[in-house]
Every structure is written in C-alpha cells, then in structure tokens.
Design an enzyme around this catalytic site. Sequence first.
Site, PDB file in Angstrom:
ATOM      1  N   CYS A  86       0.834  -1.205   0.000  1.00 41.42           N
ATOM      2  CA  CYS A  86       0.000   0.000   0.000  1.00 41.42           C
ATOM      3  C   CYS A  86       0.873   1.260   0.000  1.00 41.42           C
ATOM      4  O   CYS A  86       1.498   1.549  -1.009  1.00 41.42           O
ATOM      5  CB  CYS A  86      -0.984  -0.073   1.168  1.00 41.42           C
ATOM      6  N   HIS A 180      -3.307  -4.677   1.618  1.00 43.84           N
ATOM      7  CA  HIS A 180      -2.712  -5.117   2.883  1.00 43.84           C
ATOM      8  C   HIS A 180      -2.834  -6.627   2.975  1.00 43.84           C
ATOM      9  O   HIS A 180      -3.937  -7.139   3.147  1.00 43.84           O
ATOM     10  CB  HIS A 180      -3.455  -4.486   4.067  1.00 43.84           C
ATOM     11  N   GLU A 182      -1.381  -8.249   5.376  1.00 43.35           N
ATOM     12  CA  GLU A 182      -0.985  -8.571   6.754  1.00 43.35           C
ATOM     13  C   GLU A 182      -2.157  -8.488   7.725  1.00 43.35           C
ATOM     14  O   GLU A 182      -1.991  -8.722   8.909  1.00 43.35           O
ATOM     15  CB  GLU A 182       0.149  -7.627   7.204  1.00 43.35           C
TER      16      GLU A 182
HETATM   17  N1  GLN Z   1      -3.493   6.337   0.638  1.00 40.93           N
HETATM   18  C1  GLN Z   1      -2.293   6.100   1.387  1.00 40.93           C
HETATM   19  C2  GLN Z   1      -1.131   6.886   0.807  1.00 40.93           C
HETATM   20  O1  GLN Z   1      -1.271   7.531  -0.179  1.00 40.93           O
HETATM   21  C3  GLN Z   1      -1.942   4.641   1.431  1.00 40.93           C
HETATM   22  C4  GLN Z   1      -2.995   3.904   2.212  1.00 40.93           C
HETATM   23  C5  GLN Z   1      -2.494   2.679   2.902  1.00 40.93           C
HETATM   24  O2  GLN Z   1      -1.290   2.436   3.036  1.00 40.93           O
HETATM   25  N2  GLN Z   1      -3.417   1.940   3.436  1.00 40.93           N
HETATM   26  O3  GLN Z   1      -0.088   6.854   1.377  1.00 40.93           O
END
Ligand code: GLN
Length: 202
Positions: A86, A180, A182
């Site tokens: 992410c 994610h 995890e």
């Molecule tokens: N939207 C977040 C970002 O731009 C990432 C979201 C996440 O890691 N769950 O950093």
Amino acid sequence: MATPAEGAPVVGVLALQGDVLEHLRALRRVGADAREVRTRGQLDAVDALVLPGGESTTIGRLLEVFDLLDPVRDRVRAGMPVLGTCAGMILLATSLDQDRPQPLIGVLDVQVRRNAFGRQRESFDVELTVPELGEPPVDVSFIRAPVVTEVRAEDVEVLAEVELGPVLVRQGHVWAAAFHPELTGDDRLHAAFVGSLRRVTG
Ligand code: GLN
C-alpha cells in the site's frame, strides 16, 4: 512469540509509521526473524525489508528526517529484497500519477496512482486471484489503496490485477502490493517473500 529457527532470514519492517506490528506478526508466523527498523544500524542488520501500509507522504518525510531515504534506496539498489504494501508500494515507485512531489525511494519501474479506488470504496476486502500463490484466492484488504497505472520496464511482472489495473507486481527482488496482506491472517504473500530469501541466502 516463538523464537525464530537458527539461520532464519532477518527481515526488517520499517517502523516509522503505519501498521508495523501486523507485518512483524505475519513475518514471524512464516518463520522469519522479524525486527523493527528505525535506524541506520538496524537497517544494516537485516537481509530484507518490508515497507508497511500507512501514509506514504508521512513515511517519506520521516525517511528523510531519520536519514534513511538514501540508505534504503542504496541497499535496495545493491540487491536487498524489499516488499512494499500500500503506502509501501507508493514509496517504491519511480513515478506517481500526481503533480505534487513527495519523497520516494524510487526503485520500482512503475507509475502509481494514490487513493485510486475512490472515496466511496475506501476500504474493502477481496478474494484476489494470484496464480503464483495458488488456490484458493488470497484474502486481502484494500484501504485507500493505490493502483499501478503504468508498467515502465519489461522485467516488471504483474502477479495480480483487478479491473483498475495491476495490484501486485515484482521487479526482480522488489515486490509491491497495493493491498494489505498482513491484516487478514492469509500469510501466503509473506511466505512467498520469505521463501524467496531462503532460496537466495540458503
Ligand atoms: N493512501 C495512502 C497513501 O497515499 C496509502 C494507504 C495505505 O497504506 N493503506 O499513502
């Protein structure tokens, strides 16, 4: 928590912001010697690194503040395996689909769009088909997730995609997931990453 087996790969989790604990737990469940990384010394002591989800602008800023941005980039360029999830995927990308600059590690030849799934679908769980991880589909969470908007090198493998685009990619030793892995207890991606280290480190 069980002590890792002798010779288990030492995997760091960048512990500046984000869901660090969940990654440490997942890595330990698949047999890695998982440790927090917050300093240069801790970075030097790991065989591989996980960049957690969180907020990529914050983590990027903190990487600069803690003098870790260049050292992490240097180690990845020198071959240290890395898995970004992410926000971690965003940090690994060489390019973002946005005008506003933000600090990036910039080692994965893709362009990424942040918050790609729109406000009305900020969070959702998906059974994601990842042929490399086998059956059944992998249970993962998307939380304000990014998506890959452009693959910019031939050696970038797309391991999974949804309608919007690729959400799991790998370029050599650089792995990135938009979701994610995890949070759901389905540890197959962590197991594959740690398994790739065992093959390298013996
Ligand atoms: N939207 C977040 C970002 O731009 C990432 C979201 C996440 O890691 N769950 O950093």
